[in-house]
Design an enzyme around this catalytic site. Structure first.
Site, PDB file in Angstrom:
ATOM      1  CE  LYS A  52      -3.739  -2.427   2.339  1.00  0.00           C
ATOM      2  NZ  LYS A  52      -4.391  -2.793   3.599  1.00  0.00           N
ATOM      3  CD  GLN A  96      -3.067  -4.540   6.824  1.00  0.00           C
ATOM      4  OE1 GLN A  96      -3.017  -3.573   6.086  1.00  0.00           O
ATOM      5  NE2 GLN A  96      -3.705  -5.649   6.488  1.00  0.00           N
ATOM      6  CG  ASP A 119      -9.171   0.096   5.436  1.00  0.00           C
ATOM      7  OD1 ASP A 119      -8.946  -0.176   4.242  1.00  0.00           O
ATOM      8  OD2 ASP A 119      -8.413  -0.226   6.373  1.00  0.00           O
TER       9      ASP A 119
END
Ligand code: NAP
Length: 293
Positions: A52, A96, A119
């Site tokens: 990412k 994460q 997200d």
């Protein structure tokens, strides 16, 4: 049969975003800034986070990686999130998952400023998504919508069967496919591990989205001719004959199911690469939202 080529489409999207970043730079505007928080050094999680961050660098975004030790307490992580929420230079950030057991994941996701939640996991954003309001759509479902959109796969009036009801893939996907508009307007069946006679349901499906994480679960005798297959599953299967000691496979028996399918995503190279591209797209959206605040 058409392969839904996530590698190609994700590169197209990244190039389009890179062009926008170039324009921003030329106009003297601040470029989007994504931060990623990782707790511990779990192998696959590190791989995801690093890819990412690298993707951000390649397209000209600013990026920040916040690496915390596995023993980080919940309070310490909440403090980090507070700092990121308040840091005006950062447009969006992700935490994460999975997190270590001493940390309550729900508490952490709730602490993220919904305007920076690229997200799309915050209940505010999930609720907006369910209500057809403009918001961050979780990257993997967003990537699937974009694949269907770019290949102009008809979804209206079709029967879509989703296998798996996770909060990050199956559940949002079932909502999105039933929404008014394109892609959407499908009649949706959401299935899970308690679903009885799943093959009777999948055999009726025009579109099947598999997100269960069981290698090659969906077999050719479970689908009808002309079905559209979206395989989200990614499983590392141990294999001593491979240099890495494993190979990657999806939830679909690709070799046999592809013979009956009209469209199908490969694994790897299907949904996977789309996820990162759509995270970048959400970060661009966060930058625009930030400008309007
Ligand atoms: P998850 O949290 O692992 O949950 C799996 C879901 O599948 C659960 O809802 C479970 O049902 C259901 N399930 C398990 N076995 C089943 C069976 N035999 N029949 C029907 N349903 C079954 O799901 P996830 O996090 O969405 O991950 C799913 C897969 O997608 C994994 O392989 C993951 O690595 C992959 N993934 C890929 C991406 C990407 O970027 N391509 C992103 C995220 C995830 P219950 O709810 O009843 O337990």
């Amino acid at each position: 049969m058409t392969i839904l080529d996530g590698k190609k489409i994700s590169n197209d999207i990244k190039n389009e975003i890179a062009e926008e970043v170039q324009k921003m730079k030329a106009d003297g505007e601040k470029v989007p800034h994504l931060a990623a928080v990782i707790v511990g050094n779990d192998g696959p999680s590190m791989t995801y986070v690093n890819s990412k961050v690298r993707a951000c660098e390649r397209i000209g975004f600013e990026s920040t990686l916040v690496q915390l030790s596995y023993t980080t307490s919940e309070v310490e992580l909440l403090d980090t999130i507070q700092e990121l929420n308040e840091n005006d230079d950062i447009d969006g950030f992700i935490v994460q998952l999975p997190l270590p057991p001493q940390i309550n994941t729900e508490k952490i996701l709730l602490a993220v400023d919904a305007n920076k939640d690229v997200d799309g996991f915050h209940p505010t954003n999930f609720g907006k998504m369910a209500l057809d309001m403009s918001t961050f759509i979780p990257a993997t479902p967003f990537g699937i919508l974009e694949l269907l959109n770019r290949y102009k796969v008809e979804t209206k009036g079709k029967h879509t069967v989703v296998i798996g009801r996770s909060h990050i893939v199956g559940r949002p996907m079932s909502i999105l496919m039933g929404r008014k508009g394109f892609p959407g307007n499908s009649t949706v069946t959401l299935t899970h591990s308690h679903t009885k006679n799943i093959q009777e349901i999948t055999k009726q499906a025009d579109i099947i989205i598999t997100a269960l994480g069981v290698p090659e679960f969906l077999k050719a005798d479970m689908v009808k001719e002309g079905v559209v297959i979206i395989d989200v599953g990614i499983t590392r299967v141990p294999d001593a004959s491979k240099t890495k000691g494993y190979y990657i496979t999806g939830d679909v028996d690709f070799e046999n199911v592809s013979k009956k399918a009209s469209y199908i995503t490969p694994v790897p190279g299907g949904v996977g690469p789309m996820t990162i591209a759509m995270l970048l797209k959400n970060t661009l959206l966060a930058r625009e939202k930030h400008n309007r605040r």
